[in-house]
Write an enzyme that holds these catalytic residues in place. Sequence first.
Site, PDB file in Angstrom:
ATOM      1  N   SER A   1     -51.914  17.173 -98.313  1.00  0.00           N
ATOM      2  CA  SER A   1     -53.028  16.225 -98.192  1.00  0.00           C
ATOM      3  C   SER A   1     -54.295  17.058 -98.075  1.00  0.00           C
ATOM      4  O   SER A   1     -54.243  18.263 -97.776  1.00  0.00           O
ATOM      5  CB  SER A   1     -52.896  15.321 -96.957  1.00  0.00           C
ATOM      6  OG  SER A   1     -53.403  15.984 -95.809  1.00  0.00           O
TER       7      SER A   1
ATOM      8  N   LYS B   1     -57.032  22.458 -92.825  1.00  0.00           N
ATOM      9  CA  LYS B   1     -56.440  23.281 -91.751  1.00  0.00           C
ATOM     10  C   LYS B   1     -56.089  24.666 -92.286  1.00  0.00           C
ATOM     11  O   LYS B   1     -56.185  25.663 -91.564  1.00  0.00           O
ATOM     12  CB  LYS B   1     -55.192  22.597 -91.191  1.00  0.00           C
ATOM     13  CG  LYS B   1     -55.476  21.289 -90.465  1.00  0.00           C
ATOM     14  CD  LYS B   1     -56.135  21.534 -89.123  1.00  0.00           C
ATOM     15  CE  LYS B   1     -56.231  20.264 -88.314  1.00  0.00           C
ATOM     16  NZ  LYS B   1     -56.869  20.448 -87.022  1.00  0.00           N
TER      17      LYS B   1
ATOM     18  N   TYR C   1     -56.617  16.683 -95.776  1.00  0.00           N
ATOM     19  CA  TYR C   1     -56.751  17.043 -94.354  1.00  0.00           C
ATOM     20  C   TYR C   1     -55.995  18.340 -94.062  1.00  0.00           C
ATOM     21  O   TYR C   1     -56.542  19.275 -93.466  1.00  0.00           O
ATOM     22  CB  TYR C   1     -56.222  15.900 -93.473  1.00  0.00           C
ATOM     23  CG  TYR C   1     -55.680  16.352 -92.137  1.00  0.00           C
ATOM     24  CD1 TYR C   1     -56.527  16.772 -91.123  1.00  0.00           C
ATOM     25  CD2 TYR C   1     -54.299  16.382 -91.898  1.00  0.00           C
ATOM     26  CE1 TYR C   1     -56.024  17.212 -89.903  1.00  0.00           C
ATOM     27  CE2 TYR C   1     -53.784  16.813 -90.681  1.00  0.00           C
ATOM     28  CZ  TYR C   1     -54.649  17.226 -89.696  1.00  0.00           C
ATOM     29  OH  TYR C   1     -54.148  17.673 -88.497  1.00  0.00           O
ATOM     30  N   HIS C   2     -54.726  18.395 -94.485  1.00  0.00           N
ATOM     31  CA  HIS C   2     -53.934  19.591 -94.197  1.00  0.00           C
ATOM     32  C   HIS C   2     -54.545  20.818 -94.880  1.00  0.00           C
ATOM     33  O   HIS C   2     -54.474  21.934 -94.363  1.00  0.00           O
ATOM     34  CB  HIS C   2     -52.485  19.390 -94.653  1.00  0.00           C
ATOM     35  CG  HIS C   2     -51.733  18.373 -93.838  1.00  0.00           C
ATOM     36  ND1 HIS C   2     -51.520  17.081 -94.257  1.00  0.00           N
ATOM     37  CD2 HIS C   2     -51.168  18.463 -92.610  1.00  0.00           C
ATOM     38  CE1 HIS C   2     -50.837  16.422 -93.325  1.00  0.00           C
ATOM     39  NE2 HIS C   2     -50.615  17.232 -92.318  1.00  0.00           N
TER      40      HIS C   2
ATOM     41  N   THR D   1     -51.734  22.521 -88.082  1.00  0.00           N
ATOM     42  CA  THR D   1     -50.635  21.591 -88.310  1.00  0.00           C
ATOM     43  C   THR D   1     -49.520  22.234 -89.113  1.00  0.00           C
ATOM     44  O   THR D   1     -49.769  23.085 -89.981  1.00  0.00           O
ATOM     45  CB  THR D   1     -51.118  20.307 -89.026  1.00  0.00           C
ATOM     46  OG1 THR D   1     -50.054  19.781 -89.820  1.00  0.00           O
ATOM     47  CG2 THR D   1     -52.292  20.557 -89.934  1.00  0.00           C
TER      48      THR D   1
HETATM   49  N1  LIG Z   1     -51.884  14.048 -82.941  1.00  0.00           N
HETATM   50  C1  LIG Z   1     -51.075  14.747 -83.739  1.00  0.00           C
HETATM   51  O1  LIG Z   1     -49.945  14.343 -84.036  1.00  0.00           O
HETATM   52  C2  LIG Z   1     -51.508  16.080 -84.274  1.00  0.00           C
HETATM   53  C3  LIG Z   1     -50.587  16.855 -84.977  1.00  0.00           C
HETATM   54  C4  LIG Z   1     -50.985  18.086 -85.470  1.00  0.00           C
HETATM   55  C5  LIG Z   1     -52.280  18.535 -85.277  1.00  0.00           C
HETATM   56  N2  LIG Z   1     -53.161  17.752 -84.591  1.00  0.00           N
HETATM   57  C6  LIG Z   1     -54.518  18.270 -84.412  1.00  0.00           C
HETATM   58  O2  LIG Z   1     -54.841  18.243 -83.042  1.00  0.00           O
HETATM   59  C7  LIG Z   1     -56.218  17.942 -82.859  1.00  0.00           C
HETATM   60  C8  LIG Z   1     -56.375  16.747 -81.927  1.00  0.00           C
HETATM   61  O3  LIG Z   1     -55.665  15.652 -82.487  1.00  0.00           O
HETATM   62  P1  LIG Z   1     -55.722  14.217 -81.844  1.00  0.00           P
HETATM   63  O4  LIG Z   1     -54.509  13.503 -82.282  1.00  0.00           O
HETATM   64  O5  LIG Z   1     -56.042  14.320 -80.403  1.00  0.00           O
HETATM   65  O6  LIG Z   1     -56.953  13.610 -82.635  1.00  0.00           O
HETATM   66  P2  LIG Z   1     -58.158  12.716 -82.065  1.00  0.00           P
HETATM   67  O7  LIG Z   1     -58.917  12.230 -83.227  1.00  0.00           O
HETATM   68  O8  LIG Z   1     -57.647  11.708 -81.106  1.00  0.00           O
HETATM   69  O9  LIG Z   1     -59.002  13.800 -81.261  1.00  0.00           O
HETATM   70  C9  LIG Z   1     -59.978  14.603 -81.853  1.00  0.00           C
HETATM   71  C10 LIG Z   1     -61.258  14.370 -81.087  1.00  0.00           C
HETATM   72  O10 LIG Z   1     -62.248  15.237 -81.617  1.00  0.00           O
HETATM   73  C11 LIG Z   1     -63.454  14.508 -81.721  1.00  0.00           C
HETATM   74  N3  LIG Z   1     -64.247  15.157 -82.765  1.00  0.00           N
HETATM   75  C12 LIG Z   1     -63.979  15.260 -84.081  1.00  0.00           C
HETATM   76  N4  LIG Z   1     -64.959  15.915 -84.712  1.00  0.00           N
HETATM   77  C13 LIG Z   1     -65.876  16.239 -83.764  1.00  0.00           C
HETATM   78  C14 LIG Z   1     -67.115  16.911 -83.799  1.00  0.00           C
HETATM   79  N5  LIG Z   1     -67.622  17.366 -84.942  1.00  0.00           N
HETATM   80  N6  LIG Z   1     -67.790  17.079 -82.642  1.00  0.00           N
HETATM   81  C15 LIG Z   1     -67.300  16.604 -81.460  1.00  0.00           C
HETATM   82  N7  LIG Z   1     -66.130  15.955 -81.375  1.00  0.00           N
HETATM   83  C16 LIG Z   1     -65.420  15.775 -82.521  1.00  0.00           C
HETATM   84  C17 LIG Z   1     -63.038  13.103 -82.066  1.00  0.00           C
HETATM   85  O11 LIG Z   1     -64.029  12.138 -81.752  1.00  0.00           O
HETATM   86  C18 LIG Z   1     -61.772  12.938 -81.241  1.00  0.00           C
HETATM   87  O12 LIG Z   1     -62.036  12.388 -79.982  1.00  0.00           O
HETATM   88  C19 LIG Z   1     -56.805  17.706 -84.249  1.00  0.00           C
HETATM   89  O13 LIG Z   1     -57.400  18.903 -84.709  1.00  0.00           O
HETATM   90  C20 LIG Z   1     -55.574  17.398 -85.078  1.00  0.00           C
HETATM   91  O14 LIG Z   1     -55.755  17.765 -86.423  1.00  0.00           O
HETATM   92  C21 LIG Z   1     -52.811  16.536 -84.084  1.00  0.00           C
END
Ligand SMILES: NC(=O)c1ccc[n+]([C@@H]2O[C@H](COP(=O)([O-])OP(=O)(O)OC[C@H]3O[C@@H](n4cnc5c(N)ncnc54)[C@H](O)[C@@H]3O)[C@@H](O)[C@H]2O)c1
Length: 381
Positions: A179, A185, A181-182, A144
């Site tokens: 945060s 990362k 969370y960040h 991120t």
């Molecule tokens: N959506 C955003 O705006 C955004 C921005 C920057 C970074 N990200 C990163 O992108 C990635 C995906 O984001 P997203 O918005 O699709 O989130 P999301 O929560 O919708 O998708 C993540 C998926 O991973 C699964 N998951 C988590 N831990 C797991 C584990 N231990 N085993 C199996 N499955 C697991 C969750 O159930 C979920 O379905 C994340 O790493 C997030 O940090 C997202």
Amino acid sequence: MRVLILGGDGYLGWPTAMTFSKKDHEVMVVDNYLRRDLARKHDVEPLWSVPNLLERVRTWHEITGHTIRARIGDCCEYSFLAPIFKEFQPEAVIHYAEQPSAPYSMLNHEAARITLNNNLQSTMNIAWAIHEHVPTCHIVKLGTMGVYGTPNIDIEEGWIDIEHKGRKDRFLFPRQASSFYHTTKIQDTDMLWFYVRTWGIRVTDLQQGPVYGIETDDTILDDRLKTIFSYDEIFGTVLNRFVVQAVSGYPLTVYGKGGQTRGYINIKDTIRCVELAMLNSPKAGRLNIFNQVTETFSVNELADKVARVGRDRGHHVEVKNIKNPRIEKEEHYYNPTYSGLKELGLEPHLLTDDVLNSMFEGVEKYKQNIQQHKIFRGVKW
Ligand SMILES: NC(=O)c1ccc[n+]([C@@H]2O[C@H](COP(=O)([O-])OP(=O)(O)OC[C@H]3O[C@@H](n4cnc5c(N)ncnc54)[C@H](O)[C@@H]3O)[C@@H](O)[C@H]2O)c1
């Protein structure tokens, strides 16, 4: 390519799986429903309900004839994950499987513990599974932009050349997240960089900004193929939330002065960036880092855009500056570089009024599902 998508049930993972499958990649998705479970536990379910991953994979096959393989399980369990790498022999793994919310990670000790354990353990397991079973596999990892914080200098794409006392070297760009969370990362990147140096694995770290959007070319094929769409403060991203707030007559919640500026990206571009990263694997022993955003906005600018388009569509939209529940700068310098993915071929979908109008249309259809108590609870840090 044989592509393993971890977190394939999520907001980004499911549309990525469909796009790659349609392009004839051999796709396997893995998920343990962490996101669904946490949302249910905290009473913040998405705007529409989404069939489970196994049902969605069946629907995808029924509609397109393409096959996506699916496994339900936890990437933190090495005894579950490692055999998948051993048997499937992926050429690339897309690592989305993390707890993705900053406010969730700041809720309480339990939430911080889950975030830390989940994000670091899943990342470590992937590195080990590759080391042991498929050393040429390329990890495309979602990070991120939040890792950089808001430094008073230009933000580079991951790396910075430093001259110190007459000598020069290249280092990871300084990171200072706001945060927990960040911060996980940052720890992921440090861990992967260690394994890249030590084992010669290949990694691309995509430092992504908040994503917005509802539909991709594949989610529109059938309502059962829609991706998860959250509008609450914990799992919803700011622009998605603002559109829902505008539709439901809930004032747009601008935190503090609203000068917080970040880079944003359309969900369609996320998928394209991940694909471009995957197709341009670094050499063994290299860590590529790209900043995955297409334009920057302050929160005030986003609120103004949503309010203007919402009012044109007949909604009563109010913008309200509320006390900032977070520790963050509300006015600051922000100038990130984000040219690498464009050089690889990204043609960005920018945040035009047409894009906003289509988001409004997508949300208006589900207006009756909006539960205002889910929108804001003021997770503080
Ligand atoms: N959506 C955003 O705006 C955004 C921005 C920057 C970074 N990200 C990163 O992108 C990635 C995906 O984001 P997203 O918005 O699709 O989130 P999301 O929560 O919708 O998708 C993540 C998926 O991973 C699964 N998951 C988590 N831990 C797991 C584990 N231990 N085993 C199996 N499955 C697991 C969750 O159930 C979920 O379905 C994340 O790493 C997030 O940090 C997202």
